[in-house]
Design a protein around this motif. Structure first.
Motif, PDB file in Angstrom:
ATOM      1  N   LEU A 162      15.342   8.692   2.814  1.00 19.93           N
ATOM      2  CA  LEU A 162      16.671   8.964   2.247  1.00 19.93           C
ATOM      3  C   LEU A 162      17.340   7.694   1.750  1.00 19.93           C
ATOM      4  CD1 LEU A 162      18.074  11.580   4.803  1.00 19.93           C
ATOM      5  CD2 LEU A 162      16.916  11.977   2.625  1.00 19.93           C
ATOM      6  N   GLY A 163      16.774   6.538   2.094  1.00 16.33           N
ATOM      7  CA  GLY A 163      17.368   5.280   1.649  1.00 16.33           C
ATOM      8  C   GLY A 163      17.095   4.972   0.186  1.00 16.33           C
ATOM      9  N   PHE A 164      16.188   5.732  -0.452  1.00 14.80           N
ATOM     10  CA  PHE A 164      15.900   5.491  -1.866  1.00 14.80           C
ATOM     11  C   PHE A 164      17.031   6.021  -2.748  1.00 14.80           C
ATOM     12  CE2 PHE A 164      11.582   5.311  -0.135  1.00 14.80           C
ATOM     13  CZ  PHE A 164      11.059   4.222  -0.823  1.00 14.80           C
ATOM     14  N   SER A 165      17.463   5.206  -3.667  1.00 16.09           N
ATOM     15  CA  SER A 165      18.474   5.610  -4.645  1.00 16.09           C
ATOM     16  C   SER A 165      18.263   4.793  -5.915  1.00 16.09           C
ATOM     17  CB  SER A 165      19.893   5.397  -4.100  1.00 16.09           C
ATOM     18  OG  SER A 165      20.854   5.689  -5.102  1.00 16.09           O
ATOM     19  N   ALA A 166      17.620   5.422  -6.892  1.00 18.35           N
ATOM     20  CA  ALA A 166      17.367   4.713  -8.154  1.00 18.35           C
ATOM     21  C   ALA A 166      18.667   4.345  -8.845  1.00 18.35           C
ATOM     22  CB  ALA A 166      16.508   5.588  -9.061  1.00 18.35           C
ATOM     23  N   GLU A 167      19.671   5.200  -8.736  1.00 19.80           N
ATOM     24  CA  GLU A 167      20.953   4.940  -9.395  1.00 19.80           C
ATOM     25  C   GLU A 167      21.611   3.690  -8.842  1.00 19.80           C
ATOM     26  OE1 GLU A 167      23.299   8.407  -8.880  1.00 19.80           O
ATOM     27  OE2 GLU A 167      22.022   9.692 -10.119  1.00 19.80           O
ATOM     28  N   ASN A 168      21.514   3.516  -7.539  1.00 25.38           N
ATOM     29  CA  ASN A 168      22.158   2.361  -6.902  1.00 25.38           C
ATOM     30  C   ASN A 168      21.197   1.201  -6.678  1.00 25.38           C
ATOM     31  OD1 ASN A 168      24.573   3.882  -6.686  1.00 25.38           O
ATOM     32  ND2 ASN A 168      23.846   4.799  -4.760  1.00 25.38           N
ATOM     33  N   GLN A 169      19.990   1.331  -7.262  1.00 20.39           N
ATOM     34  CA  GLN A 169      18.981   0.274  -7.113  1.00 20.39           C
ATOM     35  C   GLN A 169      18.680  -0.013  -5.635  1.00 20.39           C
ATOM     36  OE1 GLN A 169      17.368  -1.479  -9.894  1.00 20.39           O
ATOM     37  NE2 GLN A 169      18.129   0.443 -10.731  1.00 20.39           N
ATOM     38  N   GLU A 170      18.571   1.057  -4.855  1.00 15.69           N
ATOM     39  CA  GLU A 170      18.287   0.917  -3.432  1.00 15.69           C
ATOM     40  C   GLU A 170      16.842   1.346  -3.161  1.00 15.69           C
ATOM     41  OE1 GLU A 170      21.165   3.299  -1.433  1.00 15.69           O
ATOM     42  OE2 GLU A 170      22.850   1.967  -1.900  1.00 15.69           O
ATOM     43  N   PHE A 171      16.049   0.419  -2.714  1.00 14.03           N
ATOM     44  CA  PHE A 171      14.637   0.665  -2.407  1.00 14.03           C
ATOM     45  C   PHE A 171      14.343   0.053  -1.039  1.00 14.03           C
ATOM     46  CE2 PHE A 171      15.109   0.517  -7.004  1.00 14.03           C
ATOM     47  CZ  PHE A 171      14.506   1.706  -7.387  1.00 14.03           C
ATOM     48  N   PRO A 172      14.263   0.880   0.007  1.00 11.58           N
ATOM     49  CA  PRO A 172      14.197   0.367   1.388  1.00 11.58           C
ATOM     50  C   PRO A 172      12.908  -0.369   1.744  1.00 11.58           C
ATOM     51  CG  PRO A 172      13.938   2.749   1.349  1.00 11.58           C
ATOM     52  CD  PRO A 172      14.338   2.347  -0.033  1.00 11.58           C
ATOM     53  N   ILE A 173      11.825  -0.170   0.972  1.00 13.20           N
ATOM     54  CA  ILE A 173      10.575  -0.886   1.277  1.00 13.20           C
ATOM     55  C   ILE A 173      10.633  -2.223   0.544  1.00 13.20           C
ATOM     56  CG2 ILE A 173       8.065  -0.731   1.390  1.00 13.20           C
ATOM     57  CD1 ILE A 173       9.505   1.482   2.888  1.00 13.20           C
ATOM     58  N   ALA A 174      11.379  -3.142   1.114  1.00 17.84           N
ATOM     59  CA  ALA A 174      11.596  -4.436   0.446  1.00 17.84           C
ATOM     60  C   ALA A 174      10.474  -5.423   0.737  1.00 17.84           C
ATOM     61  CB  ALA A 174      12.932  -5.028   0.880  1.00 17.84           C
ATOM     62  N   THR A 175       9.933  -5.389   1.932  1.00 11.00           N
ATOM     63  CA  THR A 175       8.913  -6.359   2.337  1.00 11.00           C
ATOM     64  C   THR A 175       7.697  -5.639   2.906  1.00 11.00           C
ATOM     65  OG1 THR A 175       9.740  -6.549   4.606  1.00 11.00           O
ATOM     66  CG2 THR A 175      10.759  -7.986   2.929  1.00 11.00           C
ATOM     67  N   GLU A 176       6.642  -6.390   3.131  1.00 12.45           N
ATOM     68  CA  GLU A 176       5.444  -5.817   3.735  1.00 12.45           C
ATOM     69  C   GLU A 176       5.743  -5.332   5.149  1.00 12.45           C
ATOM     70  OE1 GLU A 176       0.745  -7.001   4.480  1.00 12.45           O
ATOM     71  OE2 GLU A 176       2.020  -8.226   3.175  1.00 12.45           O
ATOM     72  N   SER A 177       6.643  -6.006   5.838  1.00 16.40           N
ATOM     73  CA  SER A 177       7.045  -5.564   7.179  1.00 16.40           C
ATOM     74  C   SER A 177       7.706  -4.193   7.120  1.00 16.40           C
ATOM     75  CB  SER A 177       7.998  -6.585   7.799  1.00 16.40           C
ATOM     76  OG  SER A 177       8.457  -6.140   9.062  1.00 16.40           O
ATOM     77  N   ASP A 178       8.556  -3.966   6.094  1.00 14.53           N
ATOM     78  CA  ASP A 178       9.178  -2.648   5.916  1.00 14.53           C
ATOM     79  C   ASP A 178       8.106  -1.585   5.685  1.00 14.53           C
ATOM     80  OD1 ASP A 178      11.765  -3.706   6.127  1.00 14.53           O
ATOM     81  OD2 ASP A 178      11.873  -4.115   3.981  1.00 14.53           O
ATOM     82  N   LEU A 179       7.086  -1.933   4.902  1.00 15.26           N
ATOM     83  CA  LEU A 179       5.993  -1.002   4.638  1.00 15.26           C
ATOM     84  C   LEU A 179       5.297  -0.619   5.943  1.00 15.26           C
ATOM     85  CD1 LEU A 179       3.950   0.451   2.756  1.00 15.26           C
ATOM     86  CD2 LEU A 179       2.707  -1.729   2.622  1.00 15.26           C
ATOM     87  N   GLU A 180       5.025  -1.597   6.778  1.00 19.78           N
ATOM     88  CA  GLU A 180       4.336  -1.327   8.036  1.00 19.78           C
ATOM     89  C   GLU A 180       5.190  -0.476   8.968  1.00 19.78           C
ATOM     90  OE1 GLU A 180       3.482  -5.256   9.349  1.00 19.78           O
ATOM     91  OE2 GLU A 180       1.751  -5.511   8.002  1.00 19.78           O
ATOM     92  N   ILE A 181       6.487  -0.760   8.989  1.00 16.53           N
ATOM     93  CA  ILE A 181       7.402   0.042   9.819  1.00 16.53           C
ATOM     94  C   ILE A 181       7.412   1.487   9.331  1.00 16.53           C
ATOM     95  CG2 ILE A 181       9.829   0.413  10.414  1.00 16.53           C
ATOM     96  CD1 ILE A 181      10.150  -2.659  10.376  1.00 16.53           C
ATOM     97  N   GLY A 189      -4.931   4.390  17.415  1.00 15.29           N
ATOM     98  CA  GLY A 189      -4.619   5.563  16.607  1.00 15.29           C
ATOM     99  C   GLY A 189      -3.448   5.315  15.674  1.00 15.29           C
ATOM    100  N   GLN A 190      -2.467   4.565  16.146  1.00 13.92           N
ATOM    101  CA  GLN A 190      -1.324   4.236  15.296  1.00 13.92           C
ATOM    102  C   GLN A 190      -1.766   3.380  14.107  1.00 13.92           C
ATOM    103  OE1 GLN A 190       1.256   2.405  18.151  1.00 13.92           O
ATOM    104  NE2 GLN A 190       2.110   4.355  18.879  1.00 13.92           N
ATOM    105  N   HIS A 191      -2.678   2.434  14.367  1.00 13.11           N
ATOM    106  CA  HIS A 191      -3.225   1.633  13.264  1.00 13.11           C
ATOM    107  C   HIS A 191      -3.942   2.536  12.258  1.00 13.11           C
ATOM    108  CE1 HIS A 191      -2.455  -2.564  14.270  1.00 13.11           C
ATOM    109  NE2 HIS A 191      -2.672  -2.273  15.539  1.00 13.11           N
ATOM    110  N   MET A 192      -4.702   3.497  12.785  1.00 16.58           N
ATOM    111  CA  MET A 192      -5.428   4.395  11.893  1.00 16.58           C
ATOM    112  C   MET A 192      -4.457   5.257  11.094  1.00 16.58           C
ATOM    113  SD  MET A 192      -8.350   5.242  10.754  1.00 16.58           S
ATOM    114  CE  MET A 192      -9.603   4.736  11.938  1.00 16.58           C
ATOM    115  N   GLY A 193      -3.406   5.737  11.745  1.00 13.32           N
ATOM    116  CA  GLY A 193      -2.395   6.517  11.032  1.00 13.32           C
ATOM    117  C   GLY A 193      -1.794   5.724   9.885  1.00 13.32           C
ATOM    118  N   ARG A 194      -1.511   4.446  10.147  1.00  9.44           N
ATOM    119  CA  ARG A 194      -0.959   3.594   9.085  1.00  9.44           C
ATOM    120  C   ARG A 194      -1.973   3.416   7.952  1.00  9.44           C
ATOM    121  NH1 ARG A 194       1.397   0.811  13.605  1.00  9.44           N
ATOM    122  NH2 ARG A 194      -0.153  -0.867  13.621  1.00  9.44           N
TER     123      ARG A 194
END
Length: 595
Positions: A405-424, A464-469
């Motif tokens: 829900l943090g994505f908002s193209a209109e407001n230029q909001e993209f929550p996956i800013a870093t590789e750490s965000d991607l992993e989370i 298993g969590q690693h595999m899920g990722r």
């Protein structure tokens, strides 16, 4: 002494039996063996007196130069083997065609018993006709003996589980009956031509299908195959009831009784009612899984009964809440759905109400509110096997949807800013599901000393969590265009910046060739996570290694397909899927290795 009848088996019956056995071999379970062997024994026991009567009264005969000569109650041993091999072929075909069915889902009672009543009436009428034919003692003799022998068995089977038969999908039942029947008609046609066996004149109508196949012979193979299929469905009805009892059990660890125990309980027990709310919810969950992911639905068939249903319920919840977020008309509605899910989950786990229908739920104030009209969300939560799950992974999953829900193209909001965000994010939406899956595995199987070794369980869950990722990274690499269509970019903004690209650029042109760099990088990250965790699968019970390996390897194959698609310059938007034949081949191999 002759070998004609033996050649019939070598030419016609053994080759398809060997082919079906080889195709299904890795998927054979003890239950399959018990069903087939029990049914074959019953078939031999019930057919020997009837067949012996026909031979002694010269209705059937076997030329001396067509058989080896050894008999039992005047029945050639080749003929007795025919009882066994026909039962094996037909029942195995039925088992293969119905492998994907969740048997307990078909216990849902119908509003009326009209089908069962009509079926009973038709069978009784046919039996009456058979008795009338028998009284005439002329060329209707063979026909009457077939009807009077077979129809009481069918009436008994229909009485036991007519509603269950009527509820099952018709296509696999029809194929299981008519395909072997057609094949055996061909076998009989050539065998009668060769004189391997003979039907004496004066006992039959002399009405033929083709030049040689007598009407009575055609009816015989049809009736016997119906008896075989109805017989194994009767066993499935008993198994469905036992499966239902295990599934709805509040116990974290309860296993199905032995096959013999189930059979005895079924034959001596009283017919009883079932929880229609639970069964309706189960049917809805199965329908959602089969519609949203046919491959996952078919793959789930490789797990045992309660674990399979547990996984279906877990998937149903994940799918329902995902749809309620992605398809919500606005962000506020999606947030409200997540909040409601969180509240109801907390309430269910705190009140310890595993598998019971949820007739109440927690409202926004936190107090129970009674309702009998459950929303899809409440229904999916009500069916979660909470006695075999923990709350934390499910709440973390919800936090992953909140990131969406943090994505908002209109407001230029993209929550996956870093590789750490991607992993989370990958951990929250996929690693948590893997955790829950493994919790269900640990509860459904006793894994030696692992049952007491919490450290080992924790290590396997971590893998298993690693595999899920890893699988989530494959999804992201595959769905860059599809995600862009809903204004989402899961490629870290920091990665994009390295190539002078912004998330908005991806939304504007998801076909940009430069995105191949990030596809490859995402897939490399998936491979790294896969390599870190794949060995842990071998520590799981052998019953689940094959299914889990099949699912994991299928996703990794998708990763290979993504690379090849990009290399070939294909820009189609369709969702990549592993072809069914390739999944079946992979499943056969992985199950065979784990068998």
């Amino acid at each position: 002494m002759g070998l004609d009848y033996c050649l019939v088996h070598l030419t016609w019956t053994l080759p398809p039996a060997a082919l079906l056995t080889a195709a299904y071999w890795p998927f054979f379970s003890r239950l399959d063996v018990a069903r087939i062997s029990t049914l074959s024994s019953i078939a031999v026991f019930c057919t020997i007196p009837w067949d012996s009567y026909l031979i002694r009264n010269r209705i059937w005969s076997y030329p001396a130069d067509a058989i080896v000569g050894y008999t039992l109650f005047d029945i050639p041993l080749e003929e007795i083997f025919f009882f066994i091999i026909q039962t094996y072929l037909t029942s195995l075909l039925y088992i293969i065609l119905t492998k994907d069915l969740v048997l307990s889902a078909y216990l849902l009672p119908k509003k009326n018993d009209l089908t069962k009543i009509l079926g009973s009436a038709a069978l009784m009428a046919a039996t009456g006709f058979g008795i009338m034919c028998m009284l005439r003692e002329d060329n209707l003799k063979y026909l009457s003996l077939i009807l009077v022998w077979a129809l009481p068995v069918l009436i008994f089977q229909w009485h036991l589980c007519g509603n269950f038969i009527a509820a099952l999908p018709k296509k696999p039942i029809m194929i299981s009956i008519f395909l072997p029947t057609l094949y055996l008609w061909i076998v009989d046609f050539f065998s009668l031509q060769r004189g391997t066996w003979v039907i004496e004149r004066g006992t039959k109508l002399d009405i033929r299908l083709g030049a040689t196949l007598d009407l009575e012979e055609a009816l015989f193979f049809l009736m016997t195959n119906i008896m075989i299929v109805f017989g194994i469905i009767t066993m499935d009805h008993a198994l469905a009831i036992a499966e239902y009892d295990v599934i709805i059990s509040n116990s974290a660890e309860r296993h199905r009784p032995s096959f013999f125990g189930i059979f005895c309980s079924y034959m001596t027990g009283q017919r009883r009612s079932f929880d229609t709310s639970f069964l309706k919810g189960l049917n809805a969950a199965i329908e959602k899984l089969s519609q949203k992911s046919q491959n996952m639905y078919l793959g789930s068939a490789m797990f045992n009964d309660r674990l399979r249903v547990d996984l279906i319920m877990l998937y149903s919840f994940c799918r329902v809440i995902d749809d309620l977020v992605d398809e919500a008309p606005d962000r506020e509605t999606a947030q409200s759905n997540i909040k409601e899910a969180s509240q109801v989950l907390n309430w269910c786990f705190s009140t310890k109400r595993p598998t019971e229908p949820l007739y109440g739920y927690v409202d926004v104030e936190g107090s129970p509110e009674q309702t009998n009209d459950l929303s899809p969300l409440l229904s999916s939560i009500a069916l979660l096997p909470t006695s075999r799950l923990t709350l934390k992974p499910l709440l973390e999953l919800l936090s992953g949807f909140e990131m969406d829900l943090g994505f908002s193209a209109e407001n230029q909001e993209f929550p996956i800013a870093t590789e750490s965000d991607l992993e989370i994010y990958a951990h929250r939406v996929a690693g948590t599901v893997a955790s829950s899956l493994l919790e269900l595995v640990f509860h459904n199987y006793e894994i030696g000393e692992m049952k007491q070794d919490r450290d080992q369980q924790a290590r396997i869950i971590n893998s298993g969590q690693h595999m899920g990722r890893a699988l989530q990274y494959v999804n992201i690499a595959r769905d860059i265009k599809r995600d862009a269509a809903i204004s989402r970019v899961y490629i870290p903004s920091s990665w994009l910046a390295e190539e002078g690209i912004t998330p908005s650029d991806v939304l504007a042109n998801p076909y940009d060739d430069r995105l191949a760099i990030f596809e490859n990088r995402m897939l490399s990250k998936a491979n790294d996570a896969y390599k870190q965790s794949v060995t842990a699968i071998d520590e799981l019970p052998k019953e689940v290694r094959g299914p889990i390996k099949t699912t994991v390897e299928s996703y990794m194959i998708i990763g290979e397909m993504v690379r090849k698609r990009r290399q070939a310059g294909i820009k189609e938007e369709g969702k990549l899927k592993v072809p069914l034949w390739r999944r079946l081949r992979l499943a056969w191999w992985e199950m065979n290795v784990s068998h």
